[in-house]
Scaffold this motif. Structure first.
Motif, PDB file in Angstrom:
ATOM      1  N   ALA A   1       0.882  -1.345  -0.046  1.00 57.48           N
ATOM      2  CA  ALA A   1       0.093   0.210   0.028  1.00 57.48           C
ATOM      3  C   ALA A   1       0.884   1.386  -0.173  1.00 57.48           C
ATOM      4  CB  ALA A   1      -0.926  -0.055   1.224  1.00 57.48           C
ATOM      5  N   VAL A   2       0.673   2.304  -1.009  1.00 64.15           N
ATOM      6  CA  VAL A   2       1.415   3.526  -1.055  1.00 64.15           C
ATOM      7  C   VAL A   2       1.171   4.269   0.423  1.00 64.15           C
ATOM      8  CG1 VAL A   2       1.636   5.501  -2.180  1.00 64.15           C
ATOM      9  CG2 VAL A   2       1.396   3.487  -3.478  1.00 64.15           C
ATOM     10  N   VAL A   3       0.099   4.215   0.931  1.00 59.37           N
ATOM     11  CA  VAL A   3      -0.447   4.964   2.052  1.00 59.37           C
ATOM     12  C   VAL A   3      -0.936   3.992   2.949  1.00 59.37           C
ATOM     13  CG1 VAL A   3      -1.614   6.829   3.173  1.00 59.37           C
ATOM     14  CG2 VAL A   3      -0.853   7.130   0.775  1.00 59.37           C
ATOM     15  N   PRO A   4       0.083   3.348   3.811  1.00 58.89           N
ATOM     16  CA  PRO A   4      -0.458   2.536   4.895  1.00 58.89           C
ATOM     17  C   PRO A   4      -1.339   2.871   5.759  1.00 58.89           C
ATOM     18  CG  PRO A   4       2.018   2.535   4.704  1.00 58.89           C
ATOM     19  CD  PRO A   4       1.388   3.890   3.900  1.00 58.89           C
ATOM     20  N   ARG A   5      -2.378   2.147   6.316  1.00 55.94           N
ATOM     21  CA  ARG A   5      -3.125   2.348   7.509  1.00 55.94           C
ATOM     22  C   ARG A   5      -3.180   1.374   8.579  1.00 55.94           C
ATOM     23  NH1 ARG A   5      -8.973   3.401   4.918  1.00 55.94           N
ATOM     24  NH2 ARG A   5      -8.210   1.734   3.414  1.00 55.94           N
ATOM     25  N   ASN A   6      -3.383   1.830   9.791  1.00 55.01           N
ATOM     26  CA  ASN A   6      -3.252   1.020  10.976  1.00 55.01           C
ATOM     27  C   ASN A   6      -2.083   0.040  10.794  1.00 55.01           C
ATOM     28  OD1 ASN A   6      -5.664   1.674  11.794  1.00 55.01           O
ATOM     29  ND2 ASN A   6      -6.640   0.313  10.356  1.00 55.01           N
ATOM     30  N   ARG A   7      -0.926   0.680  10.289  1.00 57.10           N
ATOM     31  CA  ARG A   7       0.492  -0.142  10.422  1.00 57.10           C
ATOM     32  C   ARG A   7       0.493  -1.275   9.298  1.00 57.10           C
ATOM     33  NH1 ARG A   7       3.158  -0.587  16.273  1.00 57.10           N
ATOM     34  NH2 ARG A   7       3.031  -2.654  15.204  1.00 57.10           N
ATOM     35  N   GLU A   8      -0.581  -1.239   8.495  1.00 55.27           N
ATOM     36  CA  GLU A   8      -0.697  -2.351   7.310  1.00 55.27           C
ATOM     37  C   GLU A   8       0.041  -1.833   6.107  1.00 55.27           C
ATOM     38  OE1 GLU A   8      -4.718  -4.476   9.427  1.00 55.27           O
ATOM     39  OE2 GLU A   8      -4.854  -3.341   7.521  1.00 55.27           O
ATOM     40  N   LYS A   9       0.965  -2.275   5.618  1.00 51.47           N
ATOM     41  CA  LYS A   9       1.439  -1.939   4.397  1.00 51.47           C
ATOM     42  C   LYS A   9       1.843  -3.069   3.431  1.00 51.47           C
ATOM     43  CE  LYS A   9       5.706   0.444   2.589  1.00 51.47           C
ATOM     44  NZ  LYS A   9       6.557   1.420   2.886  1.00 51.47           N
ATOM     45  N   HIS A  10       1.945  -4.133   3.713  1.00 48.50           N
ATOM     46  CA  HIS A  10       2.236  -5.244   3.067  1.00 48.50           C
ATOM     47  C   HIS A  10       0.950  -6.312   2.897  1.00 48.50           C
ATOM     48  CE1 HIS A  10       6.448  -4.063   3.668  1.00 48.50           C
ATOM     49  NE2 HIS A  10       6.387  -3.668   2.576  1.00 48.50           N
ATOM     50  N   PHE A  11       0.685  -6.764   1.663  1.00 50.86           N
ATOM     51  CA  PHE A  11      -0.811  -7.615   1.628  1.00 50.86           C
ATOM     52  C   PHE A  11      -0.292  -8.614   0.568  1.00 50.86           C
ATOM     53  CE2 PHE A  11      -1.675  -3.351   3.033  1.00 50.86           C
ATOM     54  CZ  PHE A  11      -2.766  -3.664   3.644  1.00 50.86           C
ATOM     55  N   LEU A  12      -1.129  -9.798   0.923  1.00 48.31           N
ATOM     56  CA  LEU A  12      -1.029 -10.904  -0.169  1.00 48.31           C
ATOM     57  C   LEU A  12      -2.337 -11.172  -0.674  1.00 48.31           C
ATOM     58  CD1 LEU A  12       0.782 -13.416  -0.953  1.00 48.31           C
ATOM     59  CD2 LEU A  12      -0.071 -14.710   0.972  1.00 48.31           C
ATOM     60  N   VAL A  13      -2.310 -11.613  -1.810  1.00 52.53           N
ATOM     61  CA  VAL A  13      -3.867 -11.725  -2.423  1.00 52.53           C
ATOM     62  C   VAL A  13      -4.095 -13.369  -2.148  1.00 52.53           C
ATOM     63  CG1 VAL A  13      -5.118 -12.080  -4.426  1.00 52.53           C
ATOM     64  CG2 VAL A  13      -3.374  -9.978  -4.209  1.00 52.53           C
ATOM     65  N   LEU A  14      -5.194 -13.658  -1.461  1.00 54.86           N
ATOM     66  CA  LEU A  14      -5.442 -14.921  -1.099  1.00 54.86           C
ATOM     67  C   LEU A  14      -5.988 -15.685  -2.087  1.00 54.86           C
ATOM     68  CD1 LEU A  14      -6.265 -14.404   2.645  1.00 54.86           C
ATOM     69  CD2 LEU A  14      -4.070 -15.097   1.605  1.00 54.86           C
ATOM     70  N   ARG A  15      -7.433 -15.016  -2.555  1.00 57.38           N
ATOM     71  CA  ARG A  15      -8.221 -15.790  -3.534  1.00 57.38           C
ATOM     72  C   ARG A  15      -9.245 -14.801  -4.230  1.00 57.38           C
ATOM     73  NH1 ARG A  15     -13.782 -16.549  -1.588  1.00 57.38           N
ATOM     74  NH2 ARG A  15     -13.831 -15.527   0.213  1.00 57.38           N
ATOM     75  N   TRP A  16      -9.723 -15.284  -5.054  1.00 56.02           N
ATOM     76  CA  TRP A  16     -10.964 -14.730  -5.884  1.00 56.02           C
ATOM     77  C   TRP A  16     -12.333 -15.069  -5.049  1.00 56.02           C
ATOM     78  CZ3 TRP A  16     -10.526 -11.336  -9.770  1.00 56.02           C
ATOM     79  CH2 TRP A  16      -9.464 -11.312 -10.623  1.00 56.02           C
ATOM     80  N   VAL A  17     -13.075 -13.982  -4.984  1.00 56.94           N
ATOM     81  CA  VAL A  17     -14.269 -13.877  -4.131  1.00 56.94           C
ATOM     82  C   VAL A  17     -15.293 -14.408  -5.253  1.00 56.94           C
ATOM     83  CG1 VAL A  17     -16.145 -12.830  -2.869  1.00 56.94           C
ATOM     84  CG2 VAL A  17     -13.605 -12.530  -2.512  1.00 56.94           C
ATOM     85  N   GLU A  18     -15.814 -15.456  -5.261  1.00 59.76           N
ATOM     86  CA  GLU A  18     -16.813 -15.875  -6.090  1.00 59.76           C
ATOM     87  C   GLU A  18     -18.125 -15.295  -6.219  1.00 59.76           C
ATOM     88  OE1 GLU A  18     -16.112 -18.062  -8.810  1.00 59.76           O
ATOM     89  OE2 GLU A  18     -14.142 -18.133  -8.225  1.00 59.76           O
TER      90      GLU A  18
END
Length: 79
Positions: A16-33
């Motif tokens: 995330a370019v602008v982190p929120r709640n100290r959350e910056k790095h993310f992993l894509v888990l799945r497609w939501v059907e």
């Protein structure tokens, strides 16, 4: 912005370019059907720091002002 191949998004890493709640790095888990027969448009992402999960329209990852592909450190974000 380079194209995002839909078939390679699951398992991809994002910053995330602008982190929120100290959350910056993310992993894509799945497609939501979707409930109908249409192709999926939402992805489920998980924050590495907190484990919090949320859904996001996959096309939002193309917005370079909000998301960078891969896990970037502060010094890498600007260049």
């Amino acid at each position: 912005m380079p194209t995002l191949p839909r078939n390679k998004l699951v398992g991809s890493k994002w910053t995330a370019v602008v982190p929120r709640n100290r959350e910056k790095h993310f992993l894509v888990l799945r497609w939501v059907e979707p409930e109908d027969d249409s192709p999926p448009e939402l992805l489920e992402l998980e924050a590495v720091h907190s484990g919090r999960r949320f859904t996001l329209p996959w096309r939002e990852l193309k917005d370079a002002s909000r998301w960078l592909q891969g896990w970037k450190r502060a010094s890498e974000d600007s260049g």
